[in-house]
Design an enzyme around this catalytic site. Structure first.
Site, short mmCIF file in Angstrom:
data_model
loop_
_atom_site.label_atom_id
_atom_site.label_comp_id
_atom_site.label_asym_id
_atom_site.label_seq_id
_atom_site.Cartn_x
_atom_site.Cartn_y
_atom_site.Cartn_z
CB SER A 244 -0.90 -0.01 1.24
OG SER A 244 -1.80 -1.10 1.19
CE LYS B 234 -5.43 -1.98 0.62
NZ LYS B 234 -4.07 -2.54 0.78
CE LYS C 47 1.78 1.70 4.08
NZ LYS C 47 2.77 0.80 3.45
#
Length: 301
Positions: A94, A168, A236
């Site tokens: 990611s 994402k 994150k």
């Protein structure tokens, strides 16, 4: 393609690498800094690289799933430095869109391709080989490696570079809100004094039904915080989304709530636990314990 390289074999990466070994029909070379993970990879039939440089120089398709931007950037830059023109680097991590765009240009300048291909589904789907894989970058490179990615799940081409990473972010904005709502709802149920397992059975076939509910609610009820997907990684993504939202000039009010809960997890030493542990925030705020651990359940039996 002659050899697949796989870098990063943690909670997600190791089962993904194992699926690659079993299904892709090509030799798979792997590298991880943890000797235990390397032993497991070798036992599954993988070729253990002596160093990252060996992997980058010998493999023409390099897959990586890594935890931080610094490590992600360093790995891609090494893959470019030690690799050959024509190589395809696939970042399954990611990664913030602006970092993907920077690394994409570096790869292109070296005659290589970089695909941003973050995944969703957690450890259970990594094991099953049914991950959602969101892939941005050059379509020609995607077409080349699509059969490889299909060994780990369902790859969908999302468009140009960084589009997979943005997709994402969408996934994890929604996922963060859902997971936080699970925690809040079951803390509310515990405070109200109703049975949590009965609540789960009564709701699991209704509108809430789905793999995320089936995976996370039993973990909340059993107080099982062993990470299938760590809060740290999800946080994150939330921070990346907040930064991208600032660039777009928009507010994300629901995501602000999720970040507040995840920041509390970070400040209170729970950041490396499973997302089911988000319930701990609500336990403190509502002054209630949610669920029973296996040991507690045995002692009350």
């Amino acid at each position: 393609m002659e050899m697949i390289g796989f870098v990063g074999m943690g909670v997600m990466g190791l089962p993904m690498a194992k699926n690659m070994i079993q299904k892709c029909g090509l030799p798979v070379m792997g590298y991880d800094v943890a000797p235990r993970q390397m032993d497991a990879f070798r036992a599954a039939g993988g070729i253990a690289a002596a160093s990252p440089e060996e992997l980058y120089s010998r493999c023409d398709v390099i897959l990586q799933i890594l935890p931080t931007h610094a490590i992600i950037r360093g790995s891609v830059e090494q893959a470019i430095r030690h690799g050959r023109p024509g190589n395809v680097i696939v970042d399954l991590s990611s990664t913030a869109p602006h970092i993907v765009q920077e690394l994409y240009q570096q790869a292109r300048d070296a005659g290589m391709s970089l695909l941003d291909a973050p995944v969703s589904g957690g450890n259970p789907m990594a094991i099953a080989g049914t991950l959602a894989i969101m892939v941005g970058g050059d379509k020609e490179a995607f077409d080349k490696v699509k059969p490889v990615l299909a060994c780990m799940g369902k790859p969908v081409y999302t468009g140009g570079t960084a589009s997979g990473s943005v997709t994402k972010l969408v996934n994890n904005l929604i996922g963060g809100a859902i997971l936080t709502a699970y925690a809040e709802g079951y803390a509310f149920a515990a405070k109200a004094g109703i049975d949590l397992q009965t609540t789960f059975e009564a709701t699991r076939t209704g509108f809430l039904a789905g793999p995320c509910y089936e995976n996370k609610i039993p973990k909340i009820i059993r107080r099982d915080y062993e990470p299938g997907a760590r809060v740290a990684v999800h946080r994150k993504d939330i921070l990346n989304a907040k930064a991208y939202a600032h660039k777009l000039g928009v507010d994300l009010p629901m995501t602000d709530v999720v970040l507040r809960v995840m920041d509390w997890m970070n400040d209170n030493g729970h950041i490396d636990e499973d997302q089911a542990a988000l319930v701990k925030y609500y336990e403190e705020k509502m002054d209630v314990q949610v669920g029973l651990s296996a040991e507690e359940a045995d002692s009350r039996a």
